[in-house]
Design a protein around this motif. Structure first.
Motif, PDB file in Angstrom:
ATOM      1  N   ARG A 112      11.332 -25.480  29.027  1.00 55.25           N
ATOM      2  CA  ARG A 112      12.773 -25.413  28.753  1.00 55.25           C
ATOM      3  C   ARG A 112      13.549 -26.277  29.744  1.00 55.25           C
ATOM      4  O   ARG A 112      14.475 -27.000  29.365  1.00 55.25           O
ATOM      5  CB  ARG A 112      13.242 -23.963  28.834  1.00 55.25           C
ATOM      6  CG  ARG A 112      14.732 -23.767  28.557  1.00 55.25           C
ATOM      7  CD  ARG A 112      15.111 -24.271  27.192  1.00 55.25           C
ATOM      8  NE  ARG A 112      16.461 -23.838  26.814  1.00 55.25           N
ATOM      9  CZ  ARG A 112      17.110 -24.297  25.753  1.00 55.25           C
ATOM     10  NH1 ARG A 112      16.535 -25.207  24.964  1.00 55.25           N
ATOM     11  NH2 ARG A 112      18.315 -23.854  25.462  1.00 55.25           N
TER      12      ARG A 112
ATOM     13  N   GLN B 297      13.060 -29.932  28.776  1.00 57.19           N
ATOM     14  CA  GLN B 297      13.819 -30.297  27.569  1.00 57.19           C
ATOM     15  C   GLN B 297      15.299 -30.473  27.885  1.00 57.19           C
ATOM     16  O   GLN B 297      15.929 -31.457  27.479  1.00 57.19           O
ATOM     17  CB  GLN B 297      13.618 -29.217  26.498  1.00 57.19           C
ATOM     18  CG  GLN B 297      14.357 -29.483  25.193  1.00 57.19           C
ATOM     19  CD  GLN B 297      15.716 -28.805  25.156  1.00 57.19           C
ATOM     20  OE1 GLN B 297      15.863 -27.664  25.612  1.00 57.19           O
ATOM     21  NE2 GLN B 297      16.706 -29.497  24.629  1.00 57.19           N
ATOM     22  N   LEU B 298      15.874 -29.536  28.633  1.00 58.76           N
ATOM     23  CA  LEU B 298      17.294 -29.628  28.971  1.00 58.76           C
ATOM     24  C   LEU B 298      17.566 -30.843  29.859  1.00 58.76           C
ATOM     25  O   LEU B 298      18.568 -31.557  29.666  1.00 58.76           O
ATOM     26  CB  LEU B 298      17.745 -28.351  29.684  1.00 58.76           C
ATOM     27  CG  LEU B 298      17.815 -27.074  28.834  1.00 58.76           C
ATOM     28  CD1 LEU B 298      18.147 -25.881  29.718  1.00 58.76           C
ATOM     29  CD2 LEU B 298      18.852 -27.221  27.726  1.00 58.76           C
TER      30      LEU B 298
ATOM     31  N   HIS C  45      17.298 -34.127  27.774  1.00 58.04           N
ATOM     32  CA  HIS C  45      18.407 -34.256  26.831  1.00 58.04           C
ATOM     33  C   HIS C  45      19.715 -34.601  27.541  1.00 58.04           C
ATOM     34  O   HIS C  45      20.489 -35.440  27.078  1.00 58.04           O
ATOM     35  CB  HIS C  45      18.564 -32.960  26.027  1.00 58.04           C
ATOM     36  CG  HIS C  45      19.603 -33.056  24.957  1.00 58.04           C
ATOM     37  ND1 HIS C  45      20.923 -32.712  25.173  1.00 58.04           N
ATOM     38  CD2 HIS C  45      19.542 -33.500  23.665  1.00 58.04           C
ATOM     39  CE1 HIS C  45      21.620 -32.906  24.063  1.00 58.04           C
ATOM     40  NE2 HIS C  45      20.810 -33.387  23.150  1.00 58.04           N
TER      41      HIS C  45
ATOM     42  N   GLY D 102      14.102 -33.438  21.630  1.00 56.16           N
ATOM     43  CA  GLY D 102      14.136 -32.657  20.401  1.00 56.16           C
ATOM     44  C   GLY D 102      12.781 -32.064  20.058  1.00 56.16           C
ATOM     45  O   GLY D 102      12.684 -30.921  19.591  1.00 56.16           O
TER      46      GLY D 102
ATOM     47  N   GLU E  75      12.208 -29.161  22.313  1.00 55.70           N
ATOM     48  CA  GLU E  75      13.028 -28.021  21.894  1.00 55.70           C
ATOM     49  C   GLU E  75      12.397 -27.283  20.716  1.00 55.70           C
ATOM     50  O   GLU E  75      12.414 -26.045  20.662  1.00 55.70           O
ATOM     51  CB  GLU E  75      14.433 -28.497  21.529  1.00 55.70           C
ATOM     52  CG  GLU E  75      15.386 -27.357  21.188  1.00 55.70           C
ATOM     53  CD  GLU E  75      16.792 -27.839  20.927  1.00 55.70           C
ATOM     54  OE1 GLU E  75      17.731 -27.019  21.043  1.00 55.70           O
ATOM     55  OE2 GLU E  75      16.963 -29.037  20.603  1.00 55.70           O
ATOM     56  N   ASP E  76      11.843 -28.037  19.766  1.00 52.41           N
ATOM     57  CA  ASP E  76      11.175 -27.398  18.624  1.00 52.41           C
ATOM     58  C   ASP E  76      10.008 -26.526  19.097  1.00 52.41           C
ATOM     59  O   ASP E  76       9.821 -25.398  18.611  1.00 52.41           O
ATOM     60  CB  ASP E  76      10.667 -28.459  17.649  1.00 52.41           C
ATOM     61  CG  ASP E  76      11.797 -29.189  16.937  1.00 52.41           C
ATOM     62  OD1 ASP E  76      12.917 -28.645  16.900  1.00 52.41           O
ATOM     63  OD2 ASP E  76      11.549 -30.305  16.437  1.00 52.41           O
TER      64      ASP E  76
ATOM     65  N   TYR F 184       9.609 -25.266  22.128  1.00 50.03           N
ATOM     66  CA  TYR F 184      10.151 -24.147  22.905  1.00 50.03           C
ATOM     67  C   TYR F 184      10.656 -23.035  21.994  1.00 50.03           C
ATOM     68  O   TYR F 184      10.371 -21.850  22.222  1.00 50.03           O
ATOM     69  CB  TYR F 184      11.281 -24.631  23.809  1.00 50.03           C
ATOM     70  CG  TYR F 184      12.005 -23.498  24.508  1.00 50.03           C
ATOM     71  CD1 TYR F 184      11.517 -22.972  25.696  1.00 50.03           C
ATOM     72  CD2 TYR F 184      13.157 -22.933  23.956  1.00 50.03           C
ATOM     73  CE1 TYR F 184      12.164 -21.911  26.324  1.00 50.03           C
ATOM     74  CE2 TYR F 184      13.808 -21.875  24.574  1.00 50.03           C
ATOM     75  CZ  TYR F 184      13.300 -21.373  25.754  1.00 50.03           C
ATOM     76  OH  TYR F 184      13.939 -20.312  26.367  1.00 50.03           O
ATOM     77  N   ASN F 185      11.397 -23.381  20.967  1.00 54.98           N
ATOM     78  CA  ASN F 185      11.976 -22.364  20.087  1.00 54.98           C
ATOM     79  C   ASN F 185      10.892 -21.544  19.389  1.00 54.98           C
ATOM     80  O   ASN F 185      11.009 -20.316  19.267  1.00 54.98           O
ATOM     81  CB  ASN F 185      12.882 -23.023  19.053  1.00 54.98           C
ATOM     82  CG  ASN F 185      14.181 -23.536  19.664  1.00 54.98           C
ATOM     83  OD1 ASN F 185      14.593 -23.077  20.730  1.00 54.98           O
ATOM     84  ND2 ASN F 185      14.814 -24.479  19.001  1.00 54.98           N
TER      85      ASN F 185
END
Length: 284
Positions: free
Chosen positions: A184, A187-188, A191, A262, A265-266, A268-269
């Motif tokens: 996470r 990713q943050l 981005h 992105g 993030e996919d 991670y979610n």
């Protein structure tokens, strides 16, 4: 005998006569052109109707008009840094809404490889991530490998109260949770670096904020302070974009980094949902 000289022409008359003469010549020219066009029509040598250019689609001899595809930056290709990282992470997302652990860990190997050049100050963090990846790989290829093919099978196997025979509690889920939180942050960070505005916070400040969101709530005070100091030595945005996408223009590198973020993030979610369903988000 005195000869009478002609009277000079008044200047006022000249000023009005010159434009009139120009206008008359213009009319004569246009009249001559129209006569030539009409004579050509009567002779049948050419058509009086002006030919319009054919419709655009008629002029295309190679099929319908298609927008040219933009060439993908090399960093997203098979040999590119971001491409090597994104492919296994994407492959980990199987159609059953699960996460394949072997592909997930391969993606993490490439992510660690990307994070390592950010500076010696982050050597400890990347070595910790590598150690966690190695620990999970040992389970994926160990004697209980059938229970560690995917995140769902691991969660079902290590769910509290389901597998009391595990002497170390939930070794795979615990390690996965720590990697999940670090993913996470990655990713943050990527981005925000990719979408940061000129004149806004630098990359170090943005990734420090990402740390505050994803990891700081789970770290003790002294670790948080050390991390914030470490981000002061974080590479600038330009250096990070160059590491991510060497040889590309800034706009291309930013776009590539957005796509990589992105993908993270996919992953991670989906991982977040599976860990939540298994009641494993508060293990550590």
């Amino acid at each position: 005998m005195r000869v009478a000289l002609p009277q000079p022409v008044p200047r006022r008359w000249l000023r009005s006569a010159i434009p009139l003469a120009v206008f008359t010549l213009l009319l004569v020219y246009l009249w001559a052109r129209s006569l030539r066009a009409l004579s050509g029509c009567r002779s049948g040598a050419q058509s009086c109707i002006a030919r319009e250019p054919p419709p655009f689609q008629d002029r295309q001899q190679s099929g319908p008009l298609e927008a040219p595809e933009r060439e993908e930056p090399q960093c997203l290709g098979p040999q590119g840094m971001l491409g090597r990282m994104m492919r296994p992470f994407r492959a980990s997302l199987n159609p059953e809404r699960d996460v394949e652990l072997s592909q997930y860990l391969a993606g993490w190997r490439e992510l660690v490889r990307f994070l390592t050049p950010l500076g010696s100050i982050f050597a400890f963090a990347t070595s910790e991530a590598s150690a966690k990846v190695t620990a999970l790989e040992a389970l994926v290829h160990g004697p209980e490998a059938a229970h560690y093919t995917s995140l769902a099978t691991m969660v079902a196997w290590e769910r509290p109260g389901i597998a009391p025979r595990l002497s170390a509690g939930c070794p795979g889920s615990m390690t996965m949770l720590l990697l999940h939180r670090a993913l996470r942050w990655s990713q943050l960070c990527l981005h925000r670096v990719a979408t940061g505005m000129l004149g806004g916070p630098d990359a170090g400040a943005q990734c420090s904020d990402a740390y505050g969101t994803a990891l700081a709530p789970h770290h003790p005070w002294f670790v948080r302070q050390a991390a914030h100091l470490a981000f002061l030595a974080f590479p600038g945005r330009g250096r990070l974009l160059e590491l991510a996408c060497p040889g590309s223009k800034e706009a291309e590198a930013r776009n590539a980094l957005v796509r990589a973020a992105g993908t993270l993030e996919d992953v991670y979610n989906r991982t977040q949902g599976l860990l939540a369903d298994g009641g494993l988000l508060e293990l550590a």
